[in-house]
Design an enzyme around this catalytic site. Structure first.
Site, short mmCIF file in Angstrom:
data_model
loop_
_atom_site.label_atom_id
_atom_site.label_comp_id
_atom_site.label_asym_id
_atom_site.label_seq_id
_atom_site.Cartn_x
_atom_site.Cartn_y
_atom_site.Cartn_z
N LYS A 81 -89.09 15.92 63.25
CA LYS A 81 -90.37 16.52 63.61
C LYS A 81 -91.29 15.48 64.26
CE LYS A 81 -90.79 20.39 60.35
NZ LYS A 81 -90.80 21.42 61.41
N GLU A 175 -82.53 18.33 56.18
CA GLU A 175 -81.99 19.69 56.16
C GLU A 175 -80.79 19.74 57.10
OE1 GLU A 175 -83.89 24.04 56.36
OE2 GLU A 175 -83.74 23.10 58.33
#
Length: 259
Positions: A81, A175
């Site tokens: 991110k 993830e």
């Protein structure tokens, strides 16, 4: 309605011209600088965990190819991110600007997507990855066995991996999504439709997406069955390394010497 003359002299609203806004204090500047450093370090740690996991996945991929003459992984992609994306999620979830809280509550700062050929491959890759001693499984969601209502299918795993820094190992989460080619194609199309309609997708398209997900699942299972029938009984290949005549001669000599 109030005009400029009616406004409280102490009012420092955001709509004031930039030239009239009060300058930040040195304490505020120092605090902002410290927060920036903390978030930059957090994102850096998640870049490192991507590197760690990609190395592990690449080894598993090559080992499978060499040992079994079969590569279960078609594609691998990753992302971390951006600062803006991370801060937007912090804001949406109402989290404090505390690095420990952000690290604990936001587990998808780093993400890896593994695209496999067949459904069985997705479970096999997840099993191989989570069997490693230094990987801790935080959470697994099986959307293949239990699809979302819209038809979305994938394996989601939150994995914690130690990243070794100068001060010692730091556990960092990532993830990992594992899906088939057909699942990935469907998910990509669904994302584009959601983006186009800003999340307010017409019922007709939702129904068609759900039907497409079912058709995709049937295709996955049929192709896996065909693959199993075609390759049933194929011998494993123990190595893909090239042995020229000299290497074979040395191997023969060494084997005889040990007798």
């Amino acid at each position: 309605m109030t005009g400029p003359a009616d406004r409280d002299p102490g009012d420092r609203s955001d709509d004031a011209p930039k030239s009239l806004r009060p300058l930040p204090t040195q304490s505020q500047v120092d605090s902002l600088r410290a927060l920036r450093q903390d978030f930059s370090r957090l994102i850096m740690h998640h870049r490192f965990v991507i590197d760690e996991l990609l190395t592990k996945i690449s080894i598993l991929r090559e080992e499978s190819t060499q040992a079994h003459s079969y590569n279960p992984i078609e594609h691998i992609s990753s992302r971390v991110k951006s600062p803006r994306s991370l801060l937007e999620k912090v804001h949406r979830r109402g989290l404090p600007l505390d690095i420990d809280a952000v690290r604990e509550k936001i587990t998808d700062i780093a993400g890896i997507r593994i695209t496999c050929t067949f459904i069985a491959d997705t479970y096999h890759v997840l099993e191989l990855l989570t069997a490693q001693d230094d990987i801790r499984v935080v959470e697994i969601k099986d959307y293949i066995a239990h699809p979302k209502p819209n038809g979305y299918r994938s394996l989601h795993a939150i994995l914690e991996v130690p990243v070794f820094l100068r001060g010692g190992p730091v556990p960092v989460t990532c993830e990992v999504q594992i899906r088939t080619i057909a699942m990935d194609f469907w998910a990509s199309l669904e994302h584009k439709i959601q983006y186009k309609f800003n999340g307010d997708v017409p019922d007709r398209l939702i129904d068609e997406l759900t039907e497409a997900a079912d058709a995709s699942d049937q295709l996955d299972r049929r192709m896996e069955q065909l693959h199993s029938e075609v390759h049933s009984g194929d011998p494993d290949v123990d190595s893909g390394e090239e042995f020229d005549e000299e290497a074979l001669r040395m191997l023969w000599d060494l084997s005889r010497r040990e007798r």
